[in-house]
Design an enzyme around this catalytic site. Structure first.
Site, PDB file in Angstrom:
ATOM      1  N   HIS A 114       1.594  20.164 -26.178  1.00 47.40           N
ATOM      2  CA  HIS A 114       1.087  18.529 -26.005  1.00 47.40           C
ATOM      3  C   HIS A 114      -0.249  18.161 -26.498  1.00 47.40           C
ATOM      4  CE1 HIS A 114       4.903  18.679 -23.461  1.00 47.40           C
ATOM      5  NE2 HIS A 114       4.646  17.176 -23.221  1.00 47.40           N
ATOM      6  N   ARG A 124       0.817  -1.183   0.105  1.00 44.94           N
ATOM      7  CA  ARG A 124      -0.168  -0.007   0.093  1.00 44.94           C
ATOM      8  C   ARG A 124       0.859   1.363   0.027  1.00 44.94           C
ATOM      9  NH1 ARG A 124      -2.541  -3.168   3.845  1.00 44.94           N
ATOM     10  NH2 ARG A 124      -4.241  -4.227   3.113  1.00 44.94           N
ATOM     11  N   LYS A 145       3.871  11.793 -10.424  1.00 47.01           N
ATOM     12  CA  LYS A 145       2.732  11.027 -11.395  1.00 47.01           C
ATOM     13  C   LYS A 145       3.485   9.737 -11.518  1.00 47.01           C
ATOM     14  CE  LYS A 145       0.199  14.259 -13.978  1.00 47.01           C
ATOM     15  NZ  LYS A 145      -0.183  14.698 -15.469  1.00 47.01           N
ATOM     16  N   LYS A 172       9.249  22.976 -12.615  1.00 45.63           N
ATOM     17  CA  LYS A 172       8.159  21.883 -12.413  1.00 45.63           C
ATOM     18  C   LYS A 172       7.713  21.769 -10.982  1.00 45.63           C
ATOM     19  CE  LYS A 172       6.412  17.712 -13.318  1.00 45.63           C
ATOM     20  NZ  LYS A 172       6.527  16.557 -14.363  1.00 45.63           N
ATOM     21  N   GLU A 197      -3.352  18.219  -9.918  1.00 47.37           N
ATOM     22  CA  GLU A 197      -3.805  18.368 -11.278  1.00 47.37           C
ATOM     23  C   GLU A 197      -5.340  18.870 -11.393  1.00 47.37           C
ATOM     24  OE1 GLU A 197      -2.421  16.185 -14.407  1.00 47.37           O
ATOM     25  OE2 GLU A 197      -2.904  17.603 -15.857  1.00 47.37           O
ATOM     26  N   ASN A 215       1.357  21.620 -20.172  1.00 49.07           N
ATOM     27  CA  ASN A 215       0.967  20.669 -21.431  1.00 49.07           C
ATOM     28  C   ASN A 215       1.224  21.583 -22.675  1.00 49.07           C
ATOM     29  OD1 ASN A 215      -0.070  18.251 -20.542  1.00 49.07           O
ATOM     30  ND2 ASN A 215      -1.780  19.235 -19.753  1.00 49.07           N
ATOM     31  N   GLU A 232      11.144  19.724 -24.320  1.00 49.58           N
ATOM     32  CA  GLU A 232      10.500  19.935 -23.189  1.00 49.58           C
ATOM     33  C   GLU A 232      11.333  21.102 -22.425  1.00 49.58           C
ATOM     34  OE1 GLU A 232       7.741  18.316 -22.283  1.00 49.58           O
ATOM     35  OE2 GLU A 232       7.817  16.301 -23.372  1.00 49.58           O
ATOM     36  N   HIS A 248       8.333  11.008 -28.417  1.00 48.78           N
ATOM     37  CA  HIS A 248       7.360  12.174 -27.683  1.00 48.78           C
ATOM     38  C   HIS A 248       7.978  13.508 -28.031  1.00 48.78           C
ATOM     39  CE1 HIS A 248       4.785  13.869 -24.578  1.00 48.78           C
ATOM     40  NE2 HIS A 248       5.872  14.252 -24.027  1.00 48.78           N
ATOM     41  N   ARG A 271      -1.023  23.149 -13.312  1.00 48.84           N
ATOM     42  CA  ARG A 271      -0.122  21.793 -13.870  1.00 48.84           C
ATOM     43  C   ARG A 271      -0.471  21.861 -15.232  1.00 48.84           C
ATOM     44  NH1 ARG A 271       1.652  16.577 -10.169  1.00 48.84           N
ATOM     45  NH2 ARG A 271       3.006  15.920 -11.873  1.00 48.84           N
ATOM     46  N   HIS A 291       0.343  15.283 -28.634  1.00 49.77           N
ATOM     47  CA  HIS A 291       0.134  13.819 -28.273  1.00 49.77           C
ATOM     48  C   HIS A 291      -0.593  13.131 -29.516  1.00 49.77           C
ATOM     49  CE1 HIS A 291       0.236  14.199 -23.553  1.00 49.77           C
ATOM     50  NE2 HIS A 291       1.323  13.460 -24.105  1.00 49.77           N
TER      51      HIS A 291
HETATM   52  N1  LIG Z   1       5.568  10.868 -14.732  1.00 51.81           N
HETATM   53  C1  LIG Z   1       5.420  11.927 -15.439  1.00 51.81           C
HETATM   54  O1  LIG Z   1       5.237  13.133 -14.841  1.00 51.81           O
HETATM   55  C2  LIG Z   1       5.882  11.785 -16.910  1.00 51.81           C
HETATM   56  C3  LIG Z   1       6.225  12.803 -17.614  1.00 51.81           C
HETATM   57  C4  LIG Z   1       6.724  12.990 -18.882  1.00 51.81           C
HETATM   58  C5  LIG Z   1       6.889  11.628 -19.568  1.00 51.81           C
HETATM   59  N2  LIG Z   1       6.552  10.596 -18.860  1.00 51.81           N
HETATM   60  C6  LIG Z   1       6.548   9.185 -19.176  1.00 51.81           C
HETATM   61  O2  LIG Z   1       8.225   8.706 -19.547  1.00 51.81           O
HETATM   62  C7  LIG Z   1       8.567   7.945 -20.562  1.00 51.81           C
HETATM   63  C8  LIG Z   1       9.331   8.411 -21.556  1.00 51.81           C
HETATM   64  O3  LIG Z   1      10.578   8.564 -20.799  1.00 51.81           O
HETATM   65  P1  LIG Z   1      11.907   8.551 -21.652  1.00 51.81           P
HETATM   66  O4  LIG Z   1      11.736   9.502 -22.752  1.00 51.81           O
HETATM   67  O5  LIG Z   1      13.090   8.996 -20.478  1.00 51.81           O
HETATM   68  O6  LIG Z   1      11.978   7.154 -22.448  1.00 51.81           O
HETATM   69  P2  LIG Z   1      12.610   5.742 -21.780  1.00 51.81           P
HETATM   70  O7  LIG Z   1      12.456   5.688 -20.238  1.00 51.81           O
HETATM   71  O8  LIG Z   1      11.734   4.833 -22.646  1.00 51.81           O
HETATM   72  O9  LIG Z   1      13.975   5.643 -22.085  1.00 51.81           O
HETATM   73  C9  LIG Z   1      14.400   5.772 -23.638  1.00 51.81           C
HETATM   74  C10 LIG Z   1      15.595   4.807 -23.926  1.00 51.81           C
HETATM   75  O10 LIG Z   1      16.673   5.323 -23.334  1.00 51.81           O
HETATM   76  C11 LIG Z   1      17.639   4.183 -22.840  1.00 51.81           C
HETATM   77  N3  LIG Z   1      18.321   4.829 -21.657  1.00 51.81           N
HETATM   78  C12 LIG Z   1      18.035   5.626 -20.666  1.00 51.81           C
HETATM   79  N4  LIG Z   1      18.930   5.989 -19.972  1.00 51.81           N
HETATM   80  C13 LIG Z   1      19.895   5.858 -20.537  1.00 51.81           C
HETATM   81  C14 LIG Z   1      21.459   6.229 -20.615  1.00 51.81           C
HETATM   82  N5  LIG Z   1      21.790   7.015 -19.575  1.00 51.81           N
HETATM   83  N6  LIG Z   1      22.248   5.887 -21.428  1.00 51.81           N
HETATM   84  C15 LIG Z   1      21.735   5.151 -22.548  1.00 51.81           C
HETATM   85  N7  LIG Z   1      20.509   4.426 -22.704  1.00 51.81           N
HETATM   86  C16 LIG Z   1      19.482   4.954 -21.901  1.00 51.81           C
HETATM   87  C17 LIG Z   1      16.522   3.332 -22.220  1.00 51.81           C
HETATM   88  O11 LIG Z   1      16.882   1.918 -21.966  1.00 51.81           O
HETATM   89  C18 LIG Z   1      15.346   3.423 -23.336  1.00 51.81           C
HETATM   90  O12 LIG Z   1      15.619   2.180 -24.164  1.00 51.81           O
HETATM   91  C19 LIG Z   1       6.810   7.829 -21.273  1.00 51.81           C
HETATM   92  O13 LIG Z   1       6.439   6.559 -20.808  1.00 51.81           O
HETATM   93  C20 LIG Z   1       6.146   8.892 -20.763  1.00 51.81           C
HETATM   94  O14 LIG Z   1       4.713   8.604 -20.481  1.00 51.81           O
HETATM   95  C21 LIG Z   1       6.072  10.528 -17.502  1.00 51.81           C
HETATM   96 ZN   LIG Z   2       6.246  16.045 -22.610  1.00 52.25          ZN
END
Ligand SMILES: NC(=O)c1ccc[n+]([C@@H]2O[C@H](COP(=O)([O-])OP(=O)(O)OC[C@H]3O[C@@H](n4cnc5c(N)ncnc54)[C@H](O)[C@@H]3O)[C@@H](O)[C@H]2O)c1
Ligand SMILES: [Zn+2]
Length: 392
Positions: A276, A155, A177, A254, A264, A273, A219, A293, A269, A280
């Site tokens: 976005h 939990r 999030k 942020k 949100e 976007n 971003e 993205h 917040r 999206h």
């Molecule tokens: N929680 C939130 O507020 C929030 C905000 C924005 C995005 N997101 C989420 O984040 C995700 C995208 O994250 P991302 O862009 O980091 O992509 P990701 O986490 O998929 O990573 C992209 C690739 O980079 C590789 N990688 C990561 N760090 C590395 C490093 N230092 N060296 C070499 N390779 C590395 C990973 O193995 C992966 O293949 C999405 O699922 C999105 O929904 C969440």
């Molecule tokens: Zn984004």
């Protein structure tokens, strides 16, 4: 800067959060010179973000100030583990932790029910309990999945974010999030669960793919447009030698946004976007293997800048500066193959489409944005269609 009114004090505690059992009270971190610190002030859920080159080596001792020694799970994926897992495990052991690495599938594949169950079983099998913590080592995908694992396990147990992509450093590791995807859409299942600590080591960006890095710059441009003209100027000038100051400023923005609108419920917040809503839909319309993205967000920002000029009084020169900044980082400003009808259909189905009126984040100048309902359907469709043409 966005500095509205009051904090979101009336919000109830999220159900998955529970009291911070096992988390030590805020402590004055003993920080080495050159470590930048941003505090996310959320009362009982407050936490620091620490940023410095090489910080991964100190992750154990830093975490020990927030998490009691004992068994912890380190959630990561094979490509990230290859570069950084051993160093993190050694640092955690030195600080008195008993770390249990748990490998999840890489990328979005981590964000699924089928990936959560074996990870939760591994946590239980390793003997983790309510006093244990989770370390998320990776990009936004691992961070989102590990955060949800921490929210669900017994939990809710504490977790530490150690982001290794630029996107995760400036965005997803901060704000609490957490989510996984459903076949029906991204991030449809999740929880608000704030980390207890965020440790950012920009040195890990050295191994990141160049395209991933550039996509995340979208971003940063976004943060500049909605809130910080100086940050905009810095990133518009190209990539910095040293990412830490840029990451710090993004985290500050942020953090201020999250402090004012943790769950949100207001429009604050929503400012994050910018670019976005259309972005999206462009991303979804391109499907798997299409735009990253951040690339889709770049296209979304081009459309948002156009709408901002028509409906928010953004000057033509500020609009051009936004487009130039995007192009400077070799991000797309137009997409000849774009299918405007498909993008519009996807947008209409978006959860942000409320009561027949689209809510858009528009900028009236670089450094200030607000939520607007003034663009009519035809304006939005025109802005989408314009992305298929190279205008300028
Ligand atoms: N929680 C939130 O507020 C929030 C905000 C924005 C995005 N997101 C989420 O984040 C995700 C995208 O994250 P991302 O862009 O980091 O992509 P990701 O986490 O998929 O990573 C992209 C690739 O980079 C590789 N990688 C990561 N760090 C590395 C490093 N230092 N060296 C070499 N390779 C590395 C990973 O193995 C992966 O293949 C999405 O699922 C999105 O929904 C969440
Ligand atoms: Zn984004």
């Amino acid at each position: 800067m966005i500095m509205p009114l009051a904090k979101d004090t009336g919000a109830p505690e999220p159900t998955t959060q529970g009291p911070r059992l096992g988390l030590r009270a805020a402590s004055p971190f003993v920080l080495h010179r050159g470590v930048q610190r941003v505090d996310v002030d959320l009362g009982s859920r407050a936490y620091p973000i620490l940023i410095a080159e090489g910080l991964l080596r100190q992750a154990g001792s830093l975490a020990a100030e927030k998490v009691p020694p004992g068994r912890v799970a380190v959630i990561t994926s094979p490509p990230i583990a290859h570069h950084y897992l051993e160093g993190l495990l050694a640092s955690l052991r030195e600080a008195g932790f008993e770390p249990h690495p748990i490998l999840m599938p890489d990328g979005e594949a981590a964000k699924s029910f089928s990936a959560l169950e074996p990870a939760l079983c591994a946590m239980a099998g390793a003997g983790l309990d309510r006093r244990s913590a989770v370390f998320a080592l990776g990009g936004g995908a691992i961070g989102d999945a590990a955060g949800l694992l921490a929210a669900l396990f017994m939990r809710g147990i504490p977790y530490v974010q150690i982001p290794t992509t630029l996107l995760a450093m400036v965005d997803s590791s901060v704000g609490g999030k957490t989510a996984i995807n459903l076949p029906q859409g991204k991030n449809l299942v999740g929880a608000f669960h704030q980390p207890g600590l965020v440790i950012i080591d920009p040195a890990t960006l050295a191994t990141l793919d160049d395209r991933e890095l550039r996509a995340s710059v979208a971003e940063i441009i976004k943060y500049g447009v909605i809130s910080d003209p100086a940050l905009f100027d810095d990133i518009a000038g190209g990539c910095p030698q040293d990412w830490a100051p840029i990451i710090r400023r993004c985290c500050e923005i942020k953090a201020r946004v999250v402090e004012q609108d943790e769950f949100e419920r207001k429009d604050v917040r929503a400012l994050l976007n910018f670019g976005h809503t259309i972005g999206h839909a462009v991303e979804a319309s391109a499907g798997y293997g299409g735009w990253l993205h951040g690339e889709a967000v770049a296209l979304g920002m081009v459309a948002a800048a156009l709408l901002s000029r028509a409906h928010a009084g953004l000057s033509p020169s500020d609009e051009s500066r936004i487009l130039e900044a995007i192009a400077r980082h070799r991000l797309p400003t137009h997409w000849p193959e774009l299918d405007p009808a498909k993008v519009w259909e996807i947008m209409r189905r978006d959860k942000k489409f409320r009561a027949g009126r689209m809510r858009f984040v528009l900028a009236d100048r670089i450094g200030h944005a607000f939520v607007s309902e003034s663009p009519a359907e035809s304006d939005v469709r025109d802005a989408i269609a314009s992305l298929a043409r190279k205008l300028r």
